[in-house]
Write a protein that holds these residues in place. Structure first.
Motif, PDB file in Angstrom:
ATOM      1  N   THR A 233      63.886  78.157  73.923  1.00  0.00           N
ATOM      2  CA  THR A 233      63.433  78.265  72.535  1.00  0.00           C
ATOM      3  C   THR A 233      62.104  77.547  72.332  1.00  0.00           C
ATOM      4  OG1 THR A 233      64.202  78.111  70.227  1.00  0.00           O
ATOM      5  CG2 THR A 233      64.521  76.158  71.598  1.00  0.00           C
ATOM      6  N   PRO A 234      61.242  78.085  71.458  1.00  0.00           N
ATOM      7  CA  PRO A 234      60.001  77.374  71.122  1.00  0.00           C
ATOM      8  C   PRO A 234      60.245  76.229  70.150  1.00  0.00           C
ATOM      9  CG  PRO A 234      60.106  79.475  69.978  1.00  0.00           C
ATOM     10  CD  PRO A 234      61.309  79.418  70.865  1.00  0.00           C
ATOM     11  N   ALA A 235      59.173  75.542  69.807  1.00  0.00           N
ATOM     12  CA  ALA A 235      59.253  74.417  68.868  1.00  0.00           C
ATOM     13  C   ALA A 235      59.741  74.883  67.498  1.00  0.00           C
ATOM     14  CB  ALA A 235      57.883  73.756  68.735  1.00  0.00           C
ATOM     15  N   GLY A 236      60.244  73.909  66.734  1.00  0.00           N
ATOM     16  CA  GLY A 236      60.642  74.171  65.363  1.00  0.00           C
ATOM     17  C   GLY A 236      62.119  74.056  65.105  1.00  0.00           C
ATOM     18  N   VAL A 237      62.896  73.592  66.101  1.00  0.00           N
ATOM     19  CA  VAL A 237      64.336  73.450  65.876  1.00  0.00           C
ATOM     20  C   VAL A 237      64.591  72.403  64.797  1.00  0.00           C
ATOM     21  CG1 VAL A 237      64.895  74.212  68.208  1.00  0.00           C
ATOM     22  CG2 VAL A 237      64.613  71.766  67.753  1.00  0.00           C
ATOM     23  N   GLY A 238      65.754  72.506  64.181  1.00  0.00           N
ATOM     24  CA  GLY A 238      66.020  71.681  63.007  1.00  0.00           C
ATOM     25  C   GLY A 238      66.407  70.254  63.285  1.00  0.00           C
ATOM     26  N   PHE A 239      67.012  69.996  64.456  1.00  0.00           N
ATOM     27  CA  PHE A 239      67.587  68.686  64.719  1.00  0.00           C
ATOM     28  C   PHE A 239      66.526  67.591  64.857  1.00  0.00           C
ATOM     29  CE2 PHE A 239      69.765  65.505  67.445  1.00  0.00           C
ATOM     30  CZ  PHE A 239      70.868  65.265  66.647  1.00  0.00           C
ATOM     31  N   VAL A 240      65.312  67.955  65.313  1.00  0.00           N
ATOM     32  CA  VAL A 240      64.271  66.935  65.512  1.00  0.00           C
ATOM     33  C   VAL A 240      63.376  66.774  64.291  1.00  0.00           C
ATOM     34  CG1 VAL A 240      64.262  67.285  68.002  1.00  0.00           C
ATOM     35  CG2 VAL A 240      62.664  68.578  66.581  1.00  0.00           C
ATOM     36  N   ARG A 241      63.593  67.554  63.266  1.00  0.00           N
ATOM     37  CA  ARG A 241      62.782  67.440  62.057  1.00  0.00           C
ATOM     38  C   ARG A 241      63.231  66.241  61.224  1.00  0.00           C
ATOM     39  NH1 ARG A 241      60.088  72.257  60.254  1.00  0.00           N
ATOM     40  NH2 ARG A 241      60.279  73.964  61.764  1.00  0.00           N
ATOM     41  N   GLU A 242      62.323  65.745  60.398  1.00  0.00           N
ATOM     42  CA  GLU A 242      62.654  64.684  59.448  1.00  0.00           C
ATOM     43  C   GLU A 242      62.237  65.137  58.057  1.00  0.00           C
ATOM     44  OE1 GLU A 242      64.432  62.110  59.735  1.00  0.00           O
ATOM     45  OE2 GLU A 242      64.671  62.144  61.903  1.00  0.00           O
ATOM     46  N   PRO A 243      63.172  65.388  57.161  1.00  0.00           N
ATOM     47  CA  PRO A 243      64.619  65.340  57.398  1.00  0.00           C
ATOM     48  C   PRO A 243      65.082  66.539  58.238  1.00  0.00           C
ATOM     49  CG  PRO A 243      64.184  66.186  55.208  1.00  0.00           C
ATOM     50  CD  PRO A 243      62.853  65.780  55.772  1.00  0.00           C
ATOM     51  N   LYS A 244      66.241  66.398  58.848  1.00  0.00           N
ATOM     52  CA  LYS A 244      66.784  67.465  59.669  1.00  0.00           C
ATOM     53  C   LYS A 244      67.044  68.718  58.824  1.00  0.00           C
ATOM     54  CE  LYS A 244      69.100  64.575  63.140  1.00  0.00           C
ATOM     55  NZ  LYS A 244      68.224  63.424  62.899  1.00  0.00           N
ATOM     56  N   ILE A 245      66.862  69.876  59.455  1.00  0.00           N
ATOM     57  CA  ILE A 245      67.200  71.155  58.829  1.00  0.00           C
ATOM     58  C   ILE A 245      68.287  71.779  59.687  1.00  0.00           C
ATOM     59  CG2 ILE A 245      66.388  73.457  58.209  1.00  0.00           C
ATOM     60  CD1 ILE A 245      63.622  72.279  57.779  1.00  0.00           C
ATOM     61  N   LEU A 246      69.503  71.842  59.147  1.00  0.00           N
ATOM     62  CA  LEU A 246      70.650  72.332  59.907  1.00  0.00           C
ATOM     63  C   LEU A 246      71.308  73.500  59.175  1.00  0.00           C
ATOM     64  CD1 LEU A 246      72.020  68.824  60.881  1.00  0.00           C
ATOM     65  CD2 LEU A 246      70.854  70.436  62.405  1.00  0.00           C
ATOM     66  N   LEU A 247      72.085  74.269  59.892  1.00  0.00           N
ATOM     67  CA  LEU A 247      72.751  75.425  59.310  1.00  0.00           C
ATOM     68  C   LEU A 247      73.939  74.984  58.458  1.00  0.00           C
ATOM     69  CD1 LEU A 247      72.672  77.743  62.450  1.00  0.00           C
ATOM     70  CD2 LEU A 247      71.112  77.774  60.480  1.00  0.00           C
ATOM     71  N   ARG A 248      74.022  75.542  57.262  1.00  0.00           N
ATOM     72  CA  ARG A 248      75.089  75.230  56.315  1.00  0.00           C
ATOM     73  C   ARG A 248      75.749  76.527  55.859  1.00  0.00           C
ATOM     74  NH1 ARG A 248      75.394  70.217  57.959  1.00  0.00           N
ATOM     75  NH2 ARG A 248      73.681  68.859  57.318  1.00  0.00           N
ATOM     76  N   HIS A 249      76.852  76.387  55.130  1.00  0.00           N
ATOM     77  CA  HIS A 249      77.528  77.555  54.568  1.00  0.00           C
ATOM     78  C   HIS A 249      76.535  78.365  53.735  1.00  0.00           C
ATOM     79  CE1 HIS A 249      80.695  80.064  52.930  1.00  0.00           C
ATOM     80  NE2 HIS A 249      80.250  79.794  51.719  1.00  0.00           N
ATOM     81  N   GLY A 250      76.396  79.636  54.071  1.00  0.00           N
ATOM     82  CA  GLY A 250      75.484  80.513  53.345  1.00  0.00           C
ATOM     83  C   GLY A 250      74.106  80.637  53.953  1.00  0.00           C
ATOM     84  N   SER A 251      73.768  79.803  54.941  1.00  0.00           N
ATOM     85  CA  SER A 251      72.470  79.922  55.608  1.00  0.00           C
ATOM     86  C   SER A 251      72.344  81.283  56.275  1.00  0.00           C
ATOM     87  CB  SER A 251      72.309  78.840  56.682  1.00  0.00           C
ATOM     88  OG  SER A 251      72.271  77.543  56.131  1.00  0.00           O
ATOM     89  N   VAL A 252      71.156  81.882  56.186  1.00  0.00           N
ATOM     90  CA  VAL A 252      70.864  83.134  56.881  1.00  0.00           C
ATOM     91  C   VAL A 252      69.714  82.875  57.847  1.00  0.00           C
ATOM     92  CG1 VAL A 252      70.087  85.525  56.667  1.00  0.00           C
ATOM     93  CG2 VAL A 252      71.656  84.558  54.965  1.00  0.00           C
ATOM     94  N   PHE A 253      69.985  83.073  59.122  1.00  0.00           N
ATOM     95  CA  PHE A 253      68.948  82.849  60.131  1.00  0.00           C
ATOM     96  C   PHE A 253      68.633  84.166  60.822  1.00  0.00           C
ATOM     97  CE2 PHE A 253      66.683  81.443  63.851  1.00  0.00           C
ATOM     98  CZ  PHE A 253      65.959  80.360  63.364  1.00  0.00           C
ATOM     99  N   GLU A 254      67.322  84.429  60.966  1.00  0.00           N
ATOM    100  CA  GLU A 254      66.852  85.654  61.612  1.00  0.00           C
ATOM    101  C   GLU A 254      65.995  85.304  62.816  1.00  0.00           C
ATOM    102  OE1 GLU A 254      65.146  89.205  59.377  1.00  0.00           O
ATOM    103  OE2 GLU A 254      63.328  88.419  60.344  1.00  0.00           O
TER     104      GLU A 254
END
Length: 273
Positions: A233-254
């Motif tokens: 995967t390229p850069a931009g994953v959520g876990f290393v961001r501040e604040p973190k961006i993680l998948l939640r109920h209702g999230s739509v990822f493409e």
């Protein structure tokens, strides 16, 4: 059934080899000798998005590559990538359909996205030289290597966070490699969460290109028709961001890859019991 379908259409034609239909892509590729020209179009069938399954249901192997874009390596706090391809496995139970609702594990609230180009192997091969890589590749599709980050870091191995049941959407179609630049494709790859682009790169930026990956992997093991390789995967994953961006109920990822199309999944709370 395996069918021939263009992304964005609601109809398809059954895929035939020698007049026969197939329940899964590995058997079709075995019969076709990995040659797209051996696959014919059969009867028309309805194939709306909500009925599509993973384009490969039961691959013999799913081999994944970690740390394979330098931008991703650096966002994780490292300056250089690994000296050799960083391999880890999944199994067919990990795969999900390209437009399915995907259940978030009850045991974690640290679910991350990873947009990836996936390679579909066309013929059996062992100890494949870099210059012969094209001989065993059938085509490409898109994958989301959804990661359960807390489980991933329980130990020095990634498997517990990566091989979760039903957490790796794949698809929507497999496109022959020759249509996408051969074994060194230069394709735009993006990952979008609820309409916001969070990952944006090109597959030509892989640290280990496909020929090098195939040479390394087939030194260790035989690759077979229908096996999958998720290339990183390229850069931009959520876990290393501040604040973190993680998948939640209702999230739509493409995940969208040039020439292939997009897989799009809504993530929902898993129901207990």
């Amino acid at each position: 059934m395996v069918a021939l379908r263009r992304d964005g259409t609601a109809e398809a034609r059954l895929a035939l080899v020698g007049g026969h239909t197939f329940d899964d892509l590995p058997a079709l590729l075995e019969a076709a000798g990995g040659d797209p020209a051996a696959i014919q179009a059969g009867a028309m069938i309805d194939a709306p998005d909500d009925l599509l399954l993973s384009p490969v249901a039961r691959p013999g192997k799913v081999i994944c590559i970690g740390q394979n874009y330098l931008t991703h390596v650096r966002e994780g706090g490292r300056e250089a990538g690994p000296a050799h391809p960083d391999l880890f496995p999944k199994w067919h139970t990990s795969l999900a359909a390209p437009y399915a609702d995907v259940a978030l594990p009850l045991e974690s609230d640290q679910i991350d996205y990873e947009s990836e180009l996936a390679v579909v192997i066309g013929v059996r091969g062992r100890r494949i030289a870099v210059e012969d890589a094209a001989s065993i590749v059938f085509g490409y599709t898109a994958a989301n290597d959804v990661s359960v980050r807390d489980f991933q870091f329980h130990t020095g191995q990634r498997t517990a966070g990566k091989a979760w049941d039903g957490l790796t959407p794949l698809g929507p179609v497999v496109v022959p490699a020759a249509r996408l630049g051969g074994v060194r494709p230069d394709l735009a790859i993006t990952g979008t969460l609820d309409g916001e682009v969070l990952q944006d790169d090109r597959t030509s930026q892989l640290l280990f290109g496909l020929p090098e990956l195939l040479a390394y992997i087939t030194t260790v093991m035989t690759l077979e028709p229908g096996d999958l390789i998720l290339t990183g995967t390229p850069a931009g994953v959520g876990f290393v961001r501040e604040p973190k961006i993680l998948l939640r109920h209702g999230s739509v990822f493409e995940v969208r890859i040039e020439g292939i199309g997009a897989l799009r999944n809504r993530f929902v709370e898993e129901k207990a019991g």
